[in-house]
Design a protein around this motif. Structure first.
Motif, PDB file in Angstrom:
ATOM      1  N   PRO A 176      33.536  37.688   9.436  1.00 54.26           N
ATOM      2  CA  PRO A 176      32.438  36.714   9.425  1.00 54.26           C
ATOM      3  C   PRO A 176      32.602  35.717   8.277  1.00 54.26           C
ATOM      4  O   PRO A 176      33.009  36.084   7.175  1.00 54.26           O
ATOM      5  N   ARG A 177      32.296  34.448   8.576  1.00 53.90           N
ATOM      6  CA  ARG A 177      32.542  33.384   7.608  1.00 53.90           C
ATOM      7  C   ARG A 177      31.245  32.679   7.220  1.00 53.90           C
ATOM      8  O   ARG A 177      30.293  32.657   8.016  1.00 53.90           O
ATOM      9  N   PRO A 178      31.260  32.053   6.042  1.00 52.10           N
ATOM     10  CA  PRO A 178      30.039  31.357   5.589  1.00 52.10           C
ATOM     11  C   PRO A 178      29.588  30.258   6.554  1.00 52.10           C
ATOM     12  O   PRO A 178      28.387  30.038   6.692  1.00 52.10           O
TER      13      PRO A 178
ATOM     14  N   ALA B 182      26.641  31.320  20.071  1.00 51.32           N
ATOM     15  CA  ALA B 182      27.990  31.895  20.112  1.00 51.32           C
ATOM     16  C   ALA B 182      28.863  31.246  19.061  1.00 51.32           C
ATOM     17  O   ALA B 182      28.726  30.056  18.768  1.00 51.32           O
ATOM     18  N   ASN B 183      29.725  32.076  18.506  1.00 44.59           N
ATOM     19  CA  ASN B 183      30.833  31.576  17.707  1.00 44.59           C
ATOM     20  C   ASN B 183      32.078  31.937  18.504  1.00 44.59           C
ATOM     21  O   ASN B 183      32.701  32.962  18.262  1.00 44.59           O
ATOM     22  N   PRO B 184      32.390  31.122  19.518  1.00 38.26           N
ATOM     23  CA  PRO B 184      33.469  31.495  20.442  1.00 38.26           C
ATOM     24  C   PRO B 184      34.835  31.169  19.836  1.00 38.26           C
ATOM     25  O   PRO B 184      34.908  30.478  18.822  1.00 38.26           O
ATOM     26  N   PRO B 185      35.916  31.655  20.446  1.00 34.71           N
ATOM     27  CA  PRO B 185      37.236  31.217  19.999  1.00 34.71           C
ATOM     28  C   PRO B 185      37.339  29.709  20.248  1.00 34.71           C
ATOM     29  O   PRO B 185      37.025  29.265  21.345  1.00 34.71           O
ATOM     30  N   TYR B 186      37.746  28.951  19.237  1.00 33.35           N
ATOM     31  CA  TYR B 186      37.818  27.499  19.454  1.00 33.35           C
ATOM     32  C   TYR B 186      39.046  26.837  18.832  1.00 33.35           C
ATOM     33  O   TYR B 186      39.136  25.614  18.764  1.00 33.35           O
ATOM     34  N   VAL B 187      39.980  27.660  18.364  1.00 34.37           N
ATOM     35  CA  VAL B 187      41.179  27.074  17.758  1.00 34.37           C
ATOM     36  C   VAL B 187      42.170  26.749  18.882  1.00 34.37           C
ATOM     37  O   VAL B 187      42.315  27.520  19.829  1.00 34.37           O
TER      38      VAL B 187
ATOM     39  N   PRO C  59      48.749  25.046  13.772  1.00 38.26           N
ATOM     40  CA  PRO C  59      49.531  25.717  12.726  1.00 38.26           C
ATOM     41  C   PRO C  59      48.671  26.586  11.793  1.00 38.26           C
ATOM     42  O   PRO C  59      49.169  27.505  11.141  1.00 38.26           O
ATOM     43  N   HIS C  60      47.371  26.311  11.763  1.00 34.51           N
ATOM     44  CA  HIS C  60      46.406  27.065  10.974  1.00 34.51           C
ATOM     45  C   HIS C  60      46.444  28.575  11.319  1.00 34.51           C
ATOM     46  O   HIS C  60      46.174  29.422  10.481  1.00 34.51           O
ATOM     47  N   LEU C  61      46.854  28.862  12.583  1.00 36.81           N
ATOM     48  CA  LEU C  61      46.916  30.262  13.028  1.00 36.81           C
ATOM     49  C   LEU C  61      48.012  31.044  12.322  1.00 36.81           C
ATOM     50  O   LEU C  61      48.002  32.271  12.314  1.00 36.81           O
TER      51      LEU C  61
ATOM     52  N   LEU D 297      42.390  36.787  20.247  1.00 41.72           N
ATOM     53  CA  LEU D 297      41.349  36.731  21.277  1.00 41.72           C
ATOM     54  C   LEU D 297      40.060  36.103  20.739  1.00 41.72           C
ATOM     55  O   LEU D 297      39.330  35.444  21.471  1.00 41.72           O
ATOM     56  N   ALA D 298      39.805  36.306  19.461  1.00 38.34           N
ATOM     57  CA  ALA D 298      38.571  35.786  18.860  1.00 38.34           C
ATOM     58  C   ALA D 298      38.762  34.381  18.311  1.00 38.34           C
ATOM     59  O   ALA D 298      37.795  33.719  17.924  1.00 38.34           O
ATOM     60  N   LEU D 299      40.017  33.923  18.272  1.00 36.17           N
ATOM     61  CA  LEU D 299      40.304  32.631  17.633  1.00 36.17           C
ATOM     62  C   LEU D 299      40.688  31.530  18.610  1.00 36.17           C
ATOM     63  O   LEU D 299      40.252  30.387  18.483  1.00 36.17           O
ATOM     64  N   VAL D 300      41.552  31.874  19.574  1.00 40.35           N
ATOM     65  CA  VAL D 300      42.198  30.827  20.367  1.00 40.35           C
ATOM     66  C   VAL D 300      41.427  30.540  21.651  1.00 40.35           C
ATOM     67  O   VAL D 300      41.158  31.437  22.449  1.00 40.35           O
TER      68      VAL D 300
END
Ligand code: GLN
Length: 275
Positions: free
Chosen positions: A91-93, A180-185, A190-192, A203-206
């Motif tokens: 979890p992020r700020p 929702a905080n869906p995968p959105y990258v 390259p951040h990945l 699965l939670a990022l892309v």
């Protein structure tokens, strides 16, 4: 070997590995089972050899890149200590901003849906801020749901958890607010390949080629899941504001808005569904 032989002290261990102070403190606290504020006064205190070894092992994992939260097994979110595993996003700020915006829009009483709950962070924060809410949270992984349930139990949060691919397994019934905080990258971002993100579940990022696959699906499907006047709030990437706002407008949402996170990046889009 005892503490005198190893000569390890709290202060010495914190300096030894050259890690950022805060990270070294968090890791050492996870070994000693104490709070960070306590460490400062205890710099000279001896650490026995087995604990010193555990601290060394954790420092080494961090030096190899592993996120502090996956090593310690927890992360603070919205003032709550949450268990985390490598199966969930840390979890992020910026997601705390999503919680704040949701709280500002919540009628009372309300039925709320948190899609892709992961550690349960958003749902649990909402539940503890507004006891009495009817909260449903979904995830596609049973293991992830087990973790979210455990976090909810730890905080006395009453949440109904469902194994579901977004809305697919949910029964009928509409919500006053969907978050929702869906995968959105974007898949090729390259951040990945950098920093902590490398260790987090893809699965939670892309979110597909342009990162917006899940957002498009949620924005479309939420229309039949919101009560008239209900709000949709979605976290998105720093460069996705325009496309998210366009999408919400195209699909007929009203009161469309976009809000920045604390770092000043556009981060949360909102819209209201009016039947
Ligand atoms: N904010 C996260 C990152 O950029 C992504 C989170 C998400 O895809 N929901 O690492």
């Amino acid at each position: 070997m005892n503490a005198v032989e190893t000569g390890a002290t709290i202060g010495g261990l914190l300096r030894e590995f050259g890690l950022p102070r805060l990270e070294a403190e968090s890791l050492l606290c996870s070994v000693l089972g104490c709070e960070r504020v306590r460490l400062i006064a205890r710099a000279e205190e001896a650490v026995d050899s087995s604990r010193a070894r555990s601290a060394h092992a954790r420092f080494a994992r961090r030096r190899a890149g592993e996120p502090v939260s996956y090593i310690t097994g927890w992360r603070e979110f919205y003032g709550l200590a949450l268990r985390v595993t490598p199966e969930v996003l840390i979890p992020r700020p910026e997601t705390e901003r999503l919680v704040e915006l949701a709280l500002e829009r919540l009628p009372a009483p309300a039925r709320v849906l948190d899609l892709g709950t992961g550690s349960g962070a958003i749902a649990i924060a909402l539940a503890t801020e507004r006891p009495g809410l009817g909260i449903v949270a979904t995830d596609v992984s049973e293991a992830v749901l087990a973790l979210a349930r455990r976090n909810a139990r730890d905080h006395g949060a009453e949440i109904a958890f469902f194994l579901s691919d977004w809305f697919d397994a949910l029964g009928p019934g509409r919500f006053d607010l969907i978050v929702a905080n869906p995968p959105y990258v974007a898949a090729g971002d390259p951040h990945l390949e950098r920093g902590d993100v490398r260790f987090e579940p893809r699965l939670a990022l892309v979110g597909g080629e342009d990162g917006l696959d899940c957002i498009r699906r949620i924005v479309a499907d939420a229309r039949s899941r919101l009560r008239s006047g209900g709000w949709l709030l979605l976290e998105h990437g720093y460069d996705q504001k325009d496309r998210c706002v366009e999408l919400l407008l195209e699909l007929g949402y009203a009161d469309v808005g976009d809000f920045q996170d604390l770092a000043g990046w556009p981060r949360v889009c909102t819209g209201r569904w009016l039947d």
